[in-house]
Design a protein around this motif. Structure first.
Motif, short mmCIF file in Angstrom:
data_model
loop_
_atom_site.label_atom_id
_atom_site.label_comp_id
_atom_site.label_asym_id
_atom_site.label_seq_id
_atom_site.Cartn_x
_atom_site.Cartn_y
_atom_site.Cartn_z
N ILE A 17 11.30 37.50 -8.47
CA ILE A 17 9.86 37.66 -8.27
C ILE A 17 9.58 38.73 -7.22
O ILE A 17 10.22 38.79 -6.18
CB ILE A 17 9.21 36.32 -7.88
N ASP A 31 0.02 29.92 -6.50
CA ASP A 31 1.23 30.48 -7.13
C ASP A 31 0.97 31.26 -8.41
O ASP A 31 1.91 31.62 -9.12
CB ASP A 31 2.26 29.37 -7.42
N LYS A 32 -0.28 31.57 -8.72
CA LYS A 32 -0.60 32.37 -9.90
C LYS A 32 -1.19 33.70 -9.45
O LYS A 32 -2.12 33.74 -8.64
CB LYS A 32 -1.60 31.65 -10.79
N THR A 82 10.26 35.67 -18.81
CA THR A 82 10.04 36.45 -17.60
C THR A 82 8.69 37.16 -17.69
O THR A 82 8.42 37.86 -18.67
CB THR A 82 11.16 37.49 -17.39
N SER A 83 7.82 36.95 -16.70
CA SER A 83 6.50 37.58 -16.67
C SER A 83 6.59 38.90 -15.91
O SER A 83 7.16 38.97 -14.81
CB SER A 83 5.48 36.66 -15.98
N ASN A 119 7.78 36.11 -11.76
CA ASN A 119 8.31 34.75 -11.65
C ASN A 119 9.83 34.82 -11.57
O ASN A 119 10.43 35.87 -11.69
CB ASN A 119 7.85 33.88 -12.83
#
Length: 210
Positions: free
Chosen positions: A137, A10-11, A203-204, A133
């Motif tokens: 996403i 998940d990364k 938020t990324s 994310n």
């Protein structure tokens, strides 16, 4: 054109843009997209990218094709489809078809006027942000204007400026934690590079050039 983002547990660990044609995916280094895992076949699958749509085909019967958690054979791909390969996954996006989520569309009239005045004079490569994310996403935010403002008043706001030298990010309001590649941005103006990761309001966002 399509963007493929590789995740491990998940990364996000890698992303790439691919023009129309065939993209080979597998464990062998001769592939266009290589994933070093025994859960991935040396020649695992191919993605065919066309203007009228994209499709994926498996290449090894011993390694089934899993899309959005379901085992399938050759099929068409849609935005935000997730291709699972053991502990790795590939997020698919056709970059031309995704728009800004409403939560990030916060340009004011002054910024819009600046965009109209400056935009014609700049010829930098087109850039995008991809949300990494949360509920949005996979969404891709095209940075088409001379200045793009992101964030919410009271929680942190940044501006991304398009200049002849490239794209630069700076803080307009530092109410929250704003980082680039896990480093606080503070009051600096920083030139962005492909695969830089910004965090604004938890938020990324991954930056990449077309």
């Amino acid at each position: 054109m399509a963007k493929l983002t590789v995740f491990f547990k998940d990364k996000a660990i890698h992303s790439g843009l691919f023009e129309n044609g065939v993209v080979h995916i597998g464990r062998d280094e001769t592939n266009d997209l290589t994933i070093d895992s025994l859960s991935v076949a040396p020649a695992h699958a191919v993605i065919i990218i066309r203007d009228d749509g994209c499709a994926i085909k498996p290449l090894n019967d011993e390694f089934p094709l899993i899309i959005n958690g379901l085992t399938t054979k050759a099929c068409n791909l849609n935005n935000n489809d997730m291709i699972s390969m053991g502990k790795h996954a590939i997020l698919f996006n056709a970059t031309e078809s995704v728009k800004f989520p409403a939560a990030f569309d916060s340009l004011d009239n002054d910024v819009k006027s600046l965009n109209q005045e400056i935009g014609r004079e700049l010829h930098s490569p087109t850039a995008n942000l991809q949300i990494m994310n949360g509920n949005n996403i996979g969404k891709i935010l095209p940075l088409k204007n001379a200045m793009t403002r992101l964030g919410h008043d009271g929680n942190g706001v940044i501006a991304i400026s398009k200049r002849k030298e490239g794209y630069f990010v700076s803080v307009l309001e530092n109410s929250g934690t704003i980082t680039v590649n896990s480093q606080p941005l503070d009051d600096k103006s920083l030139k962005l590079k492909t695969n830089d990761v910004l965090v604004v309001n938890n938020t990324s966002l991954q930056f990449f050039l077309n």
